[in-house]
Design a protein around this motif. Sequence first.
Motif, PDB file in Angstrom:
ATOM      1  N   PRO A 152       0.796  -1.235   0.000  1.00  0.00           N
ATOM      2  CA  PRO A 152       0.000   0.000   0.000  1.00  0.00           C
ATOM      3  C   PRO A 152       0.825   1.279   0.000  1.00  0.00           C
ATOM      4  CG  PRO A 152      -0.024  -1.008   2.167  1.00  0.00           C
ATOM      5  CD  PRO A 152       0.684  -1.968   1.273  1.00  0.00           C
ATOM      6  N   LEU A 153       2.143   1.171   0.172  1.00  0.00           N
ATOM      7  CA  LEU A 153       3.028   2.333   0.143  1.00  0.00           C
ATOM      8  C   LEU A 153       4.085   2.105  -0.924  1.00  0.00           C
ATOM      9  CD1 LEU A 153       4.255   4.986   1.282  1.00  0.00           C
ATOM     10  CD2 LEU A 153       5.407   3.581   3.012  1.00  0.00           C
ATOM     11  N   LEU A 154       4.094   2.951  -1.959  1.00  0.00           N
ATOM     12  CA  LEU A 154       5.044   2.831  -3.056  1.00  0.00           C
ATOM     13  C   LEU A 154       6.044   3.974  -2.976  1.00  0.00           C
ATOM     14  CD1 LEU A 154       2.453   1.250  -4.080  1.00  0.00           C
ATOM     15  CD2 LEU A 154       3.289   1.712  -6.378  1.00  0.00           C
ATOM     16  N   LEU A 155       7.332   3.646  -3.036  1.00  0.00           N
ATOM     17  CA  LEU A 155       8.405   4.618  -2.948  1.00  0.00           C
ATOM     18  C   LEU A 155       9.258   4.477  -4.211  1.00  0.00           C
ATOM     19  CD1 LEU A 155       9.187   3.743   0.746  1.00  0.00           C
ATOM     20  CD2 LEU A 155       8.094   5.850  -0.007  1.00  0.00           C
ATOM     21  N   LEU A 156       9.142   5.456  -5.103  1.00  0.00           N
ATOM     22  CA  LEU A 156       9.720   5.347  -6.446  1.00  0.00           C
ATOM     23  C   LEU A 156      10.778   6.427  -6.649  1.00  0.00           C
ATOM     24  CD1 LEU A 156       6.333   4.972  -8.390  1.00  0.00           C
ATOM     25  CD2 LEU A 156       7.651   3.180  -7.214  1.00  0.00           C
ATOM     26  N   ASP A 157      11.998   6.012  -6.950  1.00  0.00           N
ATOM     27  CA  ASP A 157      13.107   6.950  -7.113  1.00  0.00           C
ATOM     28  C   ASP A 157      13.382   7.170  -8.596  1.00  0.00           C
ATOM     29  OD1 ASP A 157      15.219   8.624  -6.682  1.00  0.00           O
ATOM     30  OD2 ASP A 157      16.395   7.219  -5.486  1.00  0.00           O
ATOM     31  N   GLU A 158      12.988   8.330  -9.080  1.00  0.00           N
ATOM     32  CA  GLU A 158      13.189   8.740 -10.477  1.00  0.00           C
ATOM     33  C   GLU A 158      12.705   7.670 -11.460  1.00  0.00           C
ATOM     34  OE1 GLU A 158      16.799  10.690 -11.590  1.00  0.00           O
ATOM     35  OE2 GLU A 158      17.313  11.157  -9.520  1.00  0.00           O
ATOM     36  N   PRO A 159      11.448   7.248 -11.388  1.00  0.00           N
ATOM     37  CA  PRO A 159      10.962   6.186 -12.271  1.00  0.00           C
ATOM     38  C   PRO A 159      10.850   6.602 -13.724  1.00  0.00           C
ATOM     39  CG  PRO A 159       9.139   7.165 -11.078  1.00  0.00           C
ATOM     40  CD  PRO A 159      10.386   7.771 -10.507  1.00  0.00           C
ATOM     41  N   THR A 160      10.910   7.903 -14.027  1.00  0.00           N
ATOM     42  CA  THR A 160      10.760   8.372 -15.408  1.00  0.00           C
ATOM     43  C   THR A 160      12.082   8.750 -16.059  1.00  0.00           C
ATOM     44  OG1 THR A 160      10.412  10.666 -14.685  1.00  0.00           O
ATOM     45  CG2 THR A 160       8.457   9.268 -14.874  1.00  0.00           C
ATOM     46  N   ARG A 189       0.584   8.282 -14.707  1.00  0.00           N
ATOM     47  CA  ARG A 189      -0.831   7.883 -14.662  1.00  0.00           C
ATOM     48  C   ARG A 189      -1.011   6.647 -13.780  1.00  0.00           C
ATOM     49  NH1 ARG A 189      -0.754   8.904 -20.305  1.00  0.00           N
ATOM     50  NH2 ARG A 189      -0.780   6.661 -20.725  1.00  0.00           N
ATOM     51  N   LEU A 190      -0.056   5.730 -13.831  1.00  0.00           N
ATOM     52  CA  LEU A 190      -0.126   4.557 -12.962  1.00  0.00           C
ATOM     53  C   LEU A 190      -0.023   4.967 -11.495  1.00  0.00           C
ATOM     54  CD1 LEU A 190       2.068   1.981 -14.926  1.00  0.00           C
ATOM     55  CD2 LEU A 190      -0.414   1.947 -14.628  1.00  0.00           C
ATOM     56  N   CYS A 191       0.823   5.955 -11.221  1.00  0.00           N
ATOM     57  CA  CYS A 191       0.922   6.456  -9.841  1.00  0.00           C
ATOM     58  C   CYS A 191      -0.412   7.020  -9.381  1.00  0.00           C
ATOM     59  CB  CYS A 191       2.009   7.532  -9.752  1.00  0.00           C
ATOM     60  SG  CYS A 191       3.698   6.920  -9.946  1.00  0.00           S
ATOM     61  N   ARG A 192      -1.046   7.799 -10.230  1.00  0.00           N
ATOM     62  CA  ARG A 192      -2.358   8.361  -9.879  1.00  0.00           C
ATOM     63  C   ARG A 192      -3.391   7.251  -9.686  1.00  0.00           C
ATOM     64  NH1 ARG A 192      -3.222  14.109  -9.136  1.00  0.00           N
ATOM     65  NH2 ARG A 192      -5.321  13.757  -9.947  1.00  0.00           N
ATOM     66  N   ALA A 193      -3.322   6.218 -10.536  1.00  0.00           N
ATOM     67  CA  ALA A 193      -4.281   5.121 -10.425  1.00  0.00           C
ATOM     68  C   ALA A 193      -4.108   4.390  -9.100  1.00  0.00           C
ATOM     69  CB  ALA A 193      -4.114   4.151 -11.595  1.00  0.00           C
ATOM     70  N   ARG A 194      -2.858   4.179  -8.683  1.00  0.00           N
ATOM     71  CA  ARG A 194      -2.640   3.517  -7.394  1.00  0.00           C
ATOM     72  C   ARG A 194      -3.140   4.379  -6.243  1.00  0.00           C
ATOM     73  NH1 ARG A 194       0.555  -1.274  -7.268  1.00  0.00           N
ATOM     74  NH2 ARG A 194       0.130  -1.175  -5.035  1.00  0.00           N
ATOM     75  N   ALA A 195      -2.966   5.694  -6.355  1.00  0.00           N
ATOM     76  CA  ALA A 195      -3.483   6.585  -5.318  1.00  0.00           C
ATOM     77  C   ALA A 195      -5.013   6.544  -5.282  1.00  0.00           C
ATOM     78  CB  ALA A 195      -2.987   8.005  -5.554  1.00  0.00           C
ATOM     79  N   ARG A 196      -5.646   6.532  -6.454  1.00  0.00           N
ATOM     80  CA  ARG A 196      -7.113   6.446  -6.492  1.00  0.00           C
ATOM     81  C   ARG A 196      -7.603   5.143  -5.863  1.00  0.00           C
ATOM     82  NH1 ARG A 196      -6.527   8.546 -11.690  1.00  0.00           N
ATOM     83  NH2 ARG A 196      -6.743   6.453 -12.580  1.00  0.00           N
ATOM     84  N   ALA A 197      -6.806   4.094  -5.981  1.00  0.00           N
ATOM     85  CA  ALA A 197      -7.173   2.804  -5.401  1.00  0.00           C
ATOM     86  C   ALA A 197      -6.944   2.766  -3.891  1.00  0.00           C
ATOM     87  CB  ALA A 197      -6.383   1.684  -6.073  1.00  0.00           C
ATOM     88  N   GLY A 198      -6.351   3.836  -3.334  1.00  0.00           N
ATOM     89  CA  GLY A 198      -6.185   3.926  -1.894  1.00  0.00           C
ATOM     90  C   GLY A 198      -4.764   3.823  -1.389  1.00  0.00           C
ATOM     91  N   ASP A 199      -3.802   3.627  -2.292  1.00  0.00           N
ATOM     92  CA  ASP A 199      -2.417   3.517  -1.870  1.00  0.00           C
ATOM     93  C   ASP A 199      -1.800   4.901  -1.696  1.00  0.00           C
ATOM     94  OD1 ASP A 199      -2.604   0.766  -2.010  1.00  0.00           O
ATOM     95  OD2 ASP A 199      -1.877   0.668  -4.071  1.00  0.00           O
ATOM     96  N   ALA A 200      -0.613   4.931  -1.107  1.00  0.00           N
ATOM     97  CA  ALA A 200       0.181   6.156  -1.004  1.00  0.00           C
ATOM     98  C   ALA A 200       1.408   6.000  -1.893  1.00  0.00           C
ATOM     99  CB  ALA A 200       0.611   6.403   0.440  1.00  0.00           C
ATOM    100  N   VAL A 201       1.710   7.018  -2.672  1.00  0.00           N
ATOM    101  CA  VAL A 201       2.821   6.962  -3.612  1.00  0.00           C
ATOM    102  C   VAL A 201       3.747   8.143  -3.361  1.00  0.00           C
ATOM    103  CG1 VAL A 201       3.512   6.866  -6.045  1.00  0.00           C
ATOM    104  CG2 VAL A 201       1.305   5.897  -5.333  1.00  0.00           C
ATOM    105  N   VAL A 202       5.028   7.851  -3.185  1.00  0.00           N
ATOM    106  CA  VAL A 202       6.050   8.886  -3.103  1.00  0.00           C
ATOM    107  C   VAL A 202       6.959   8.704  -4.298  1.00  0.00           C
ATOM    108  CG1 VAL A 202       7.843   9.972  -1.707  1.00  0.00           C
ATOM    109  CG2 VAL A 202       5.966   8.756  -0.586  1.00  0.00           C
ATOM    110  N   VAL A 203       7.171   9.767  -5.063  1.00  0.00           N
ATOM    111  CA  VAL A 203       7.953   9.655  -6.279  1.00  0.00           C
ATOM    112  C   VAL A 203       8.949  10.802  -6.360  1.00  0.00           C
ATOM    113  CG1 VAL A 203       6.094  10.816  -7.566  1.00  0.00           C
ATOM    114  CG2 VAL A 203       7.830   9.520  -8.802  1.00  0.00           C
TER     115      VAL A 203
END
Length: 291
Positions: A186-194, A207-221
């Motif tokens: 439920p917590l995604l930590l992404l270092d320079e994924p782009t 967009r995938l990050c936003r989709a995971r957030a909409r699904a209830g997860d927390a994303v740090v990028v």
Amino acid sequence: MNRPLGTNRPLGSIRLRGRPVPPAAPEPGEVLAEAEGLSVRLGAREVLADVGVRVRAGEVLALVGPNGAGKSTLLSALAADLPPAAGSVRIHGRPASDWSAPELALRRAVLPQSASLSFPFTVEEVVRMGRAPWTAAARSDEDEAAVAGAMAVTEVTGFAARPFSALSGGERARVALARVLAQHAPLLLLDEPTAALDLRHQELVLRLCRARARAGDAVVVVLHDLGLAAAHAHRVAVLRAGRVAADGPPAEVFTERLLSEVYEQPVEVFPHPRTGAVLVLPRRPSGPARH
């Protein structure tokens, strides 16, 4: 929240027959990671100093700032991969050091800046590595669905049988992201994924990050592209010299004065003529380029 009789420990810390228990789905806005008064030293250098940040379920938090500002270090500290010299890091409401490695693996997934493997694993095998934390908890059909779904959304299914080592840098980056997504933390930590991606796949990843957030997860990028951060992040934390210079929605935080000071480069901030979204560009001389 109801707890089993005879214990005052939170549900997330209870083990069944020695196995880590998967976390419950987070509530919207629940703080899944938090740094308070955080300082981190790498050798003799203080990389982070008195940093405070909260990561909430349902949002994408972008960490931005110039090279050496401490973005990747903060991400690693939030992942419990770097110990604090001072202050604290909490994950799912508990001190990060209280979680075992198997428990952490069910609660947060980490994408490092670069991925390298010494053995000739195929793309599908690399993505399947993301399911390792669920060995004792998930059914095989759940693993298959998670792996197939992660490969599909990152558009790597077409070369699932190819060796990871034979891929381009951008393809490797997407496979590494698919591994993280397959982990279903439920917590995604992404270092320079782009960083290694073309324009189309940069947009795909955010967009995938936003989709995971909409699904209830927390994303740090961690991002260098302020335009991507402004377009896709719910909140941005601007780091400068190991401290948080500003934290809030992009429309409020991205000002010409702040960004020009932080990056030591004059910038322009203005609304997109069609959508009104924040645009950030370096200030350049007017007129066409001369050669």
